[in-house]
Design a protein around this motif. Structure first.
Motif: not given
Length: 210
Positions: A102-126
């Motif tokens: 379950r902790l592995t599942l938690l990290f998988a979710g953290v990585l997935d959501e982090t990439n979504k947020v980060r991608s939005s920020v990168v697109s905004g900067i561009e």
């Protein structure tokens, strides 16, 4: 007192924008104005030394994990609080395979959501950078128009009012351009902060795994 910009200042300002796309070492991304290398997506290998998570796409099916992911990813939540909720979640299960899974599942979710947020920020900067390039081009056009009007005025044409109006517009646009240009380094730090937080969260999760 209203800020004034002459043509030499305009050239200096335009130089900042023209140079910005080449400011980063990655010339393949001309819309990326940051000194930090553009990274489209974080991988688990960059921030995690636990079990593989690349194939985990159903982490959200665990409702408790899904709820926890939203908490730990939010940069509004202090890391001290994040560490507390992760510890509480881990201690709610006996040590061993179930907890690790379950902790592995938690990290998988953290990585997935982090990439979504980060991608939005990168697109905004561009998008921001593209608008800055557009502003610099408009400033260049206005400066050329002012120079042409002054040349005509020097020959006796009565263009004082027209020149002053255009100069005022130019001054305002140049001020806006500079203020926004000054904000780019701050914006460029956001993807870095997101990555650092993901690393810290991953490290906290791993601490509670066998």
């Amino acid at each position: 007192m209203r800020m004034r910009f002459d043509l030499r200042v305009c050239v200096a300002l335009l130089g900042l924008t023209i140079a910005a796309p080449a400011f980063a070492v990655d010339t393949a991304n001309p819309d990326w104005p940051c000194v930090q290398r553009k990274v489209l997506k974080l991988t688990s290998a960059q921030i995690w030394d636990g079990p593989a998570v690349d194939g985990i796409t159903n982490w959200w099916e665990d409702k408790e994990v899904g709820k926890l992911v939203r908490v730990v990813v939010s940069r509004r939540i202090p890391m001290e609080k994040v560490e507390e909720v992760i510890q509480k979640f881990a201690e709610s299960m006996p040590e061993g395979e179930q907890r690790d899974k379950r902790l592995t599942l938690l990290f998988a979710g953290v990585l997935d959501e982090t990439n979504k947020v980060r991608s939005s920020v990168v697109s905004g900067i561009e998008r921001f950078q593209r608008r800055q390039v557009g502003r610099s081009k408009r400033l260049q056009e206005q400066s050329s128009e002012i120079a042409a009007l002054r040349a005509r005025a020097s020959k006796g044409e009565g263009l004082t009012g027209q020149i002053e109006a255009l100069q005022e517009k130019f001054d305002w646009n140049a001020r806006v351009f500079k203020e926004r240009q000054d904000n780019i380094p701050l914006a460029c730090e956001i993807p870095v902060e997101i990555e650092q937080r993901a690393f810290a969260v991953g490290r906290t999760i791993r601490f509670h795994m066998s």
